[in-house]
Design a protein around this motif. Sequence first.
Motif, PDB file in Angstrom:
ATOM      1  N   GLY A   1      15.703  10.460   6.123  1.00 53.46           N
ATOM      2  CA  GLY A   1      16.445  11.170   5.184  1.00 53.46           C
ATOM      3  C   GLY A   1      15.944  11.264   4.148  1.00 53.46           C
ATOM      4  O   GLY A   1      14.998  10.803   3.689  1.00 53.46           O
ATOM      5  N   GLY A   2      16.258  12.077   3.209  1.00 48.31           N
ATOM      6  CA  GLY A   2      15.749  12.550   1.927  1.00 48.31           C
ATOM      7  C   GLY A   2      16.275  11.705   0.728  1.00 48.31           C
ATOM      8  O   GLY A   2      16.729  10.656   1.183  1.00 48.31           O
ATOM      9  N   ASN A   3      15.561  12.059  -0.417  1.00 51.41           N
ATOM     10  CA  ASN A   3      16.201  11.166  -1.528  1.00 51.41           C
ATOM     11  C   ASN A   3      15.877   9.820  -1.827  1.00 51.41           C
ATOM     12  O   ASN A   3      16.358   8.857  -2.170  1.00 51.41           O
ATOM     13  N   HIS A   4      14.588   9.267  -0.783  1.00 56.82           N
ATOM     14  CA  HIS A   4      14.124   8.240  -0.919  1.00 56.82           C
ATOM     15  C   HIS A   4      13.032   8.249  -2.186  1.00 56.82           C
ATOM     16  O   HIS A   4      12.284   9.157  -2.004  1.00 56.82           O
ATOM     17  N   ILE A   5      12.820   7.019  -2.415  1.00 55.97           N
ATOM     18  CA  ILE A   5      11.694   6.848  -3.589  1.00 55.97           C
ATOM     19  C   ILE A   5      10.413   6.402  -2.729  1.00 55.97           C
ATOM     20  O   ILE A   5      10.451   5.540  -1.881  1.00 55.97           O
ATOM     21  N   THR A   6       9.380   7.156  -3.012  1.00 54.78           N
ATOM     22  CA  THR A   6       8.226   6.749  -2.147  1.00 54.78           C
ATOM     23  C   THR A   6       7.102   6.278  -3.283  1.00 54.78           C
ATOM     24  O   THR A   6       6.961   7.106  -4.293  1.00 54.78           O
ATOM     25  N   ALA A   7       6.299   5.391  -3.141  1.00 48.23           N
ATOM     26  CA  ALA A   7       5.292   4.952  -4.118  1.00 48.23           C
ATOM     27  C   ALA A   7       4.145   4.365  -3.000  1.00 48.23           C
ATOM     28  O   ALA A   7       4.143   3.887  -1.945  1.00 48.23           O
ATOM     29  N   SER A   8       3.066   4.854  -3.793  1.00 42.33           N
ATOM     30  CA  SER A   8       1.691   4.083  -2.986  1.00 42.33           C
ATOM     31  C   SER A   8       1.238   3.286  -4.035  1.00 42.33           C
ATOM     32  O   SER A   8       1.158   3.468  -5.281  1.00 42.33           O
ATOM     33  N   ASN A   9       0.346   2.262  -3.542  1.00 41.26           N
ATOM     34  CA  ASN A   9      -0.338   1.149  -4.377  1.00 41.26           C
ATOM     35  C   ASN A   9       0.842   0.623  -5.364  1.00 41.26           C
ATOM     36  O   ASN A   9       0.539   0.632  -6.364  1.00 41.26           O
ATOM     37  N   LEU A  10       1.868  -0.032  -4.917  1.00 47.20           N
ATOM     38  CA  LEU A  10       2.999  -0.207  -5.794  1.00 47.20           C
ATOM     39  C   LEU A  10       2.605  -1.831  -6.123  1.00 47.20           C
ATOM     40  O   LEU A  10       2.406  -2.799  -4.967  1.00 47.20           O
ATOM     41  N   PHE A  11       2.401  -2.355  -7.352  1.00 47.50           N
ATOM     42  CA  PHE A  11       2.437  -3.729  -7.541  1.00 47.50           C
ATOM     43  C   PHE A  11       3.630  -4.237  -8.320  1.00 47.50           C
ATOM     44  O   PHE A  11       3.824  -3.774  -9.374  1.00 47.50           O
ATOM     45  N   VAL A  12       3.824  -5.441  -7.943  1.00 41.63           N
ATOM     46  CA  VAL A  12       4.998  -6.109  -8.463  1.00 41.63           C
ATOM     47  C   VAL A  12       4.774  -7.610  -8.817  1.00 41.63           C
ATOM     48  O   VAL A  12       4.694  -8.130  -7.684  1.00 41.63           O
ATOM     49  N   ASN A  13       4.901  -8.152  -9.851  1.00 40.36           N
ATOM     50  CA  ASN A  13       4.997  -9.453 -10.146  1.00 40.36           C
ATOM     51  C   ASN A  13       6.409  -9.956 -10.595  1.00 40.36           C
ATOM     52  O   ASN A  13       6.901  -9.634 -11.530  1.00 40.36           O
ATOM     53  N   SER A  14       6.778 -10.916  -9.852  1.00 41.04           N
ATOM     54  CA  SER A  14       8.271 -11.475  -9.908  1.00 41.04           C
ATOM     55  C   SER A  14       8.283 -12.845  -9.834  1.00 41.04           C
ATOM     56  O   SER A  14       7.604 -13.349  -9.009  1.00 41.04           O
ATOM     57  N   ARG A  15       9.438 -13.299 -10.512  1.00 44.72           N
ATOM     58  CA  ARG A  15       9.568 -14.731 -10.461  1.00 44.72           C
ATOM     59  C   ARG A  15      10.485 -15.157  -9.444  1.00 44.72           C
ATOM     60  O   ARG A  15      10.297 -16.270  -8.757  1.00 44.72           O
ATOM     61  N   SER A  16      11.321 -14.312  -8.883  1.00 44.59           N
ATOM     62  CA  SER A  16      12.043 -14.393  -7.654  1.00 44.59           C
ATOM     63  C   SER A  16      12.237 -13.054  -7.021  1.00 44.59           C
ATOM     64  O   SER A  16      12.733 -12.051  -7.630  1.00 44.59           O
ATOM     65  N   LEU A  17      12.166 -12.913  -5.615  1.00 41.46           N
ATOM     66  CA  LEU A  17      12.524 -11.690  -4.978  1.00 41.46           C
ATOM     67  C   LEU A  17      13.405 -12.349  -3.804  1.00 41.46           C
ATOM     68  O   LEU A  17      13.151 -13.202  -3.113  1.00 41.46           O
ATOM     69  N   ASN A  18      14.580 -11.499  -3.235  1.00 37.92           N
ATOM     70  CA  ASN A  18      15.353 -12.016  -2.278  1.00 37.92           C
ATOM     71  C   ASN A  18      16.000 -10.738  -1.674  1.00 37.92           C
ATOM     72  O   ASN A  18      15.911  -9.815  -2.094  1.00 37.92           O
ATOM     73  N   GLY A  19      16.018 -10.882  -0.405  1.00 41.43           N
ATOM     74  CA  GLY A  19      16.584 -10.020   0.478  1.00 41.43           C
ATOM     75  C   GLY A  19      16.623 -10.369   1.689  1.00 41.43           C
ATOM     76  O   GLY A  19      16.752 -11.772   2.099  1.00 41.43           O
ATOM     77  N   PHE A  20      17.089  -9.426   2.693  1.00 43.50           N
ATOM     78  CA  PHE A  20      17.051  -9.772   3.879  1.00 43.50           C
ATOM     79  C   PHE A  20      16.020  -9.067   4.950  1.00 43.50           C
ATOM     80  O   PHE A  20      16.155  -7.926   5.169  1.00 43.50           O
TER      81      PHE A  20
ATOM     82  N   ARG B   1       0.841  -1.281  -0.067  1.00 44.86           N
ATOM     83  CA  ARG B   1      -0.048  -0.007   0.135  1.00 44.86           C
ATOM     84  C   ARG B   1       0.875   1.273   0.122  1.00 44.86           C
ATOM     85  O   ARG B   1       0.627   2.239  -0.842  1.00 44.86           O
ATOM     86  N   SER B   2       1.856   1.123   0.791  1.00 52.38           N
ATOM     87  CA  SER B   2       2.709   2.545   0.797  1.00 52.38           C
ATOM     88  C   SER B   2       4.072   1.906   1.128  1.00 52.38           C
ATOM     89  O   SER B   2       4.376   1.171   1.965  1.00 52.38           O
ATOM     90  N   ALA B   3       5.062   2.275   0.190  1.00 52.04           N
ATOM     91  CA  ALA B   3       6.629   1.829  -0.054  1.00 52.04           C
ATOM     92  C   ALA B   3       7.446   2.961  -0.042  1.00 52.04           C
ATOM     93  O   ALA B   3       6.955   3.908  -0.625  1.00 52.04           O
ATOM     94  N   LYS B   4       8.518   2.776   0.687  1.00 46.61           N
ATOM     95  CA  LYS B   4       9.757   3.723   0.399  1.00 46.61           C
ATOM     96  C   LYS B   4      10.914   2.799  -0.008  1.00 46.61           C
ATOM     97  O   LYS B   4      11.108   1.740   0.693  1.00 46.61           O
ATOM     98  N   LEU B   5      11.481   3.289  -0.821  1.00 42.91           N
ATOM     99  CA  LEU B   5      12.693   2.421  -1.405  1.00 42.91           C
ATOM    100  C   LEU B   5      13.771   3.414  -1.060  1.00 42.91           C
ATOM    101  O   LEU B   5      14.091   4.566  -1.587  1.00 42.91           O
ATOM    102  N   ALA B   6      15.056   2.991  -0.598  1.00 39.51           N
ATOM    103  CA  ALA B   6      16.375   3.524  -0.428  1.00 39.51           C
ATOM    104  C   ALA B   6      17.067   3.114  -1.690  1.00 39.51           C
ATOM    105  O   ALA B   6      17.768   2.063  -1.771  1.00 39.51           O
ATOM    106  N   GLY B   7      16.985   3.829  -2.783  1.00 37.31           N
ATOM    107  CA  GLY B   7      17.711   3.577  -4.197  1.00 37.31           C
ATOM    108  C   GLY B   7      17.090   2.737  -5.018  1.00 37.31           C
ATOM    109  O   GLY B   7      16.362   1.833  -4.564  1.00 37.31           O
TER     110      GLY B   7
END
Lengths: 139, 246
Positions: free
Chosen positions: B141-160, B81-87
């Motif tokens: 901090g500034g310079n982060h990407i903000t998105a609302s209602n972000l939908f992603v369809n992915s074959r693989s997602l990885n992270g920590f 619903r609401s996302a913030k991405l650092a880079g």
Amino acid sequence: MTAQVRRRTRAARTAFRSFRRTRPFWGGLWCILAGALIVRSMFFSFLLAVSGGWSYSAGYILGGGLVLFGLVAWFAPHYRGLVGLLAVGLALAAFVAANLGGYLVGSVLGILGGSMVWAWGEKAPRRRVAGRRRAVPVS
Amino acid sequence: MTEVRLGTRRRALVPLAGGLAALIAMFQLVSSSALAVNFTTADQEFKLYSNYLQGAQAAGFLATNDASTGQDNGVAELGIRSAKLAGLCAIAHETVPVVGEVSLMILAGVPVKGSFANGSNTTADGAGNALTFDADGLLTGGNHITASNLFVNSRSLNGFGNLISGMNLGQSADTVDEKAGIAWPGGQAQPDPGDFGLTVDRLNVGGLGGDTYGINLQGAITLPNLKIKVVPGRKTQADCPTQAAG
């Protein structure tokens, strides 16, 4: 046989040249290319474009509009003043609405093409340069 | 000579300069997060990297995705619903005639690290600056990407996973959107009742990398420090910091 082929190609080239020189050909071509690039960057199935709302259909609407304006510039050059400026506007709108205007290339091409279509027309007569065949006498 | 020459007159420079100036102005507005753009892809495979994803109210289920090649792929549909991405570093490859293979890179926000080798290095960006968090563990901090209602369809997602709370795995897939307060975009695969679904209240993931087919933004996205590049050759995540700097 070869003479005939040569005559045919020469006729085709002459026809193409007169086609080019009686309408805003290059501007229209850039508009069509820009529209195609924008559609290509948002190429969804027809069903998705119809049912998915603006975020799916924007590419078809804005890119398709650019293609249409390019074709109008070719086949109805009378309207070049209008469609040229509209094409510039569509290319700018596509930057916001359609994947950054076909990843920027489509918007830049659309602005260039629209400007060229708008500005096409009678040029000021130029002093004849020896050996050049740039001028085409009309009527 | 009384001949009429037809062609592009010099006045073409007026709308050309005006249009390009407007385009540059809009690019700057997007780049300084003042103007939000619509960005939608469906069938092209993207590699997507981000230093840190902070999501609030996410839902997901499994679905199939039709690629432009006509191939069906199993994908995970994830809606936030609401996302913030650092880079952000998105890479798509394409083969262009004559030139050969080119990579389209979309870079925004702080530089993305060249690799996410282990979970410990996910709190710094690609330029070596540490990401800052407030007392609740939220990105500051500034310079982060903000998105609302972000939908992603992915074959693989990885992270920590850094901070995940309120997770519910195995919820019936047709109810997850309501729980997260999102609506799956029309036209994409819709969940069937009884299928596997999940919801998360808070989803914080460091070192996000994914093979995604589609990004769909029903809301708006801000893209600070936006750079779009078409570079020859096959670029990978390792090129993200250098391309973001250059």
